[in-house]
Design an enzyme around this catalytic site. Structure first.
Site, PDB file in Angstrom:
ATOM      1  N   GLU A   1    -106.015 -22.834  89.046  1.00 26.94           N
ATOM      2  CA  GLU A   1    -106.539 -21.791  88.292  1.00 26.94           C
ATOM      3  C   GLU A   1    -106.345 -22.244  87.109  1.00 26.94           C
ATOM      4  OE1 GLU A   1    -108.103 -19.536  89.389  1.00 26.94           O
ATOM      5  OE2 GLU A   1    -107.716 -18.958  91.426  1.00 26.94           O
TER       6      GLU A   1
ATOM      7  N   GLU B   1    -110.455 -22.337  73.577  1.00 31.20           N
ATOM      8  CA  GLU B   1    -109.408 -21.188  74.249  1.00 31.20           C
ATOM      9  C   GLU B   1    -108.036 -20.947  73.400  1.00 31.20           C
ATOM     10  OE1 GLU B   1    -107.144 -21.805  77.639  1.00 31.20           O
ATOM     11  OE2 GLU B   1    -107.417 -19.897  78.356  1.00 31.20           O
TER      12      GLU B   1
ATOM     13  N   CYS C   1    -105.366 -15.544  80.893  1.00 30.28           N
ATOM     14  CA  CYS C   1    -106.571 -16.567  81.133  1.00 30.28           C
ATOM     15  C   CYS C   1    -107.867 -15.696  81.057  1.00 30.28           C
ATOM     16  CB  CYS C   1    -106.290 -17.285  82.641  1.00 30.28           C
ATOM     17  SG  CYS C   1    -105.925 -16.331  83.690  1.00 30.28           S
TER      18      CYS C   1
ATOM     19  N   LYS D   1     -92.172 -24.251  91.148  1.00 32.75           N
ATOM     20  CA  LYS D   1     -91.437 -24.522  89.845  1.00 32.75           C
ATOM     21  C   LYS D   1     -91.931 -23.754  88.736  1.00 32.75           C
ATOM     22  CE  LYS D   1     -93.011 -27.341  86.610  1.00 32.75           C
ATOM     23  NZ  LYS D   1     -92.573 -26.786  85.572  1.00 32.75           N
TER      24      LYS D   1
END
Ligand code: NAD
Length: 473
Positions: A241, A373, A275, A168
């Site tokens: 992850e 983040e 990331c 997906k």
């Protein structure tokens, strides 16, 4: 504007309901994809289950050939694919090109990985060996920042291990992946690779589907926790992850002029939506003033704009939600009176999710823009005095994805790296991932690993077969 269909059981299909995909550079619709739910998912999973029966019996050579076919299809159509990727994701053409060629290269390289049997015991009494058997049907869920790379890094090891997959894409960036689906439709045996699109609500349906054996997910830590919960019902295997707040540490012996540009791109590549971008840059006090000035000077030469235009270095943020979050973090920094070296002001008129290059001058360690983040074109520069202090500050995070040390003294760099609580540390570079080295996060940055043999193993179960040699039967 074109319609893109899903790949289910070897056919490109739609269900008559559509989701629109916007170009973040101008907020115009660039394409439509099927809005799928439980029915389409059930069909895709059933196809993957059927295909698994034969696929798991294929030899490594047969699988390698199929995966190399995927790599070739991507490479041969790279021009079309990178332009499409820029139009849905926003990244400048050169970076989109890198992603497309990178994905083809990853597929070609990982097609060669094999998991050989391991002999545990071989003596007069027993022969015992461990073989790796594929887990079965994999559910892959990917984010919007590197949609093609992330899709390939899930599809390829699944196939190489002998699994089949239902993938997906993110509802924000499904177009290039579906175009690749069309290109590989006749390369992969029907049902081995299925790609279906839908809103976020399709995610939990995958996570909880009783006929999916493993979830491989890349995305935010918050969603990763929901996935772990959803997958617990039938103890699906999971690989996660997740997010990061990576620290770069610059020692006083680093050459200011040489590292300024590299440090800039370690934070601003893909508009900071990486990331493993450097999200906190710690600079030793002896070179702080010179280096921060050099980075800010370099920043002035970089153009923020539409990624399809020549000369653009930093594109828009990929979607409105993320755009608003980044603006909120910048506003918080302004409200708190932190000093900006560049950026801070946003022209509210005009379309497109553009954020000016934003560099902060030594904000406090607990500032939101340092502790969270950012996932945008924002770089806090932070001053440090001693190695022990900077290691403690770098490790003071719930995340543990990656980090970097910049120094001429590479032994010293390694010594520092060994004290960082992250899955990857680079000395004098950033963001380099090898198809053959495991990549994964410590702490809340992940669970398990991707890439290399460690990554491949995650798509398999160990099975131990023991033959008793001196048995009386
Ligand atoms: P996200 O978690 O919002 O979405 C990722 C995917 O999960 C999308 O396909 C989404 O539709 C799906 N999803 C959403 N809710 C779900 C649910 N409840 N159950 C199952 N699936 C669900 O992440 P994002 O905003 O697309 O991506 C940004 C995040 O991804 C950042 O935190 C970034 O650090 C992280 N990321 C990590 C890596 C890595 O390798 N560690 C790589 C890229 C991005």
């Amino acid at each position: 504007m074109a319609d893109y269909r899903n790949l289910i059981d070897g056919e490109m299909v739609d269900n008559g309901e559509w989701l629109e995909v916007l170009n973040p550079a101008n907020e115009q619709v660039v394409g439509r994809v099927p809005a799928c739910g439980k029915d389409e998912l059930d069909r895709a999973v059933a196809a993957a289950r059927r295909a698994f029966k034969d696929w798991k019996k294929t030899s490594p050579e047969e699988r390698q050939k199929v995966v190399q076919g995927i790599a070739a299809a991507i490479k041969e159509n790279a021009d079309e694919l990178f332009r499409l990727l820029t139009s849905e994701q926003g990244k400048p053409h050169a970076q989109a090109q890198q992603e497309i060629y990178g994905a083809a290269g990853l597929a070609a390289a990982q097609s060669t990985l094999t998991l050989d049997d391991v002999v545990n015991q071989d003596d007069d009494t027993r022969l015992s060996r461990t073989r790796r058997v594929p887990v079965g049907v994999v559910g892959g869920i990917v984010p919007w920042n590197f949609p093609v790379m992330m899709a390939i890094q899930k599809i390829v090891p699944a196939l190489v291990a002998g699994c089949t997959i239902v993938l997906k894409p993110s509802p924000f960036t499904p177009l290039t992946t579906l175009r690749i689906a069309e290109l590989i439709k006749d390369v992969v045996p029907a049902g081995t690779v299925n790609i279906i699109t839908g809103e976020d609500s399709l995610g939990p349906m995958i996570t909880e589907h009783p006929d999916i054996d493993k979830i491989t997910f890349t995305g935010s830590t918050a969603t990763g926790k929901k996935i772990m919960e959803g997958a617990s019902g039938d103890l699906k295997r999971i690989t996660l992850e997740l997010g990061g707040n990576d620290a770069s540490i610059v020692l006083p012996d680093a050459d200011v002029e040489k590292v300024a540009e590299q440090l800039f791109w370690s934070s601003f590549s893909n508009a900071g939506q990486v990331c493993i971008a450097a999200k906190r840059v710690y600079i030793h006090k002896d070179i702080y003033d010179d280096l921060s000035k050099a980075i800010a000077e370099y920043a002035k030469t970089v153009v923020v704009g539409d990624g399809s235009q020549q000369g653009t270095g930093v594109g828009p943020i990929q979607n409105r939600k993320q755009y608003e979050r980044v603006l909120e973090l910048i506003q918080d920094a302004k409200d708190n009176g932190y000093k900006f070296l560049t950026g801070g002001d946003k022209d509210p008129s005009g379309t497109g999710y553009y954020v000016p290059i934003t560099i902060l001058d030594n904000p406090p360690e607990d500032a939101r823009i340092v502790a969270e983040e950012q996932f945008g074109p924002v770089m806090p520069l932070l001053k440090f005095d001693s190695i022990d202090e900077v290691i403690e500050r770098a490790n003071n995070s719930e995340y543990g994805l990656a980090g970097a040390v910049w120094t001429k003294d590479t032994d010293k760099g390694v010594e520092i790296a060994e004290q960082l609580e992250t899955g990857t540390v680079w000395i004098n570079e950033f963001m380099h991932l090898s198809p053959f080295s495991p990549f994964g996060g410590h702490k809340q940055s992940g669970f398990g690993a991707e890439y290399g043999l460690d990554g491949l193993k995650e798509f398999t179960y160990p099975q131990v077969i023991t033959v008793k040699r001196d048995a009386a039967v």
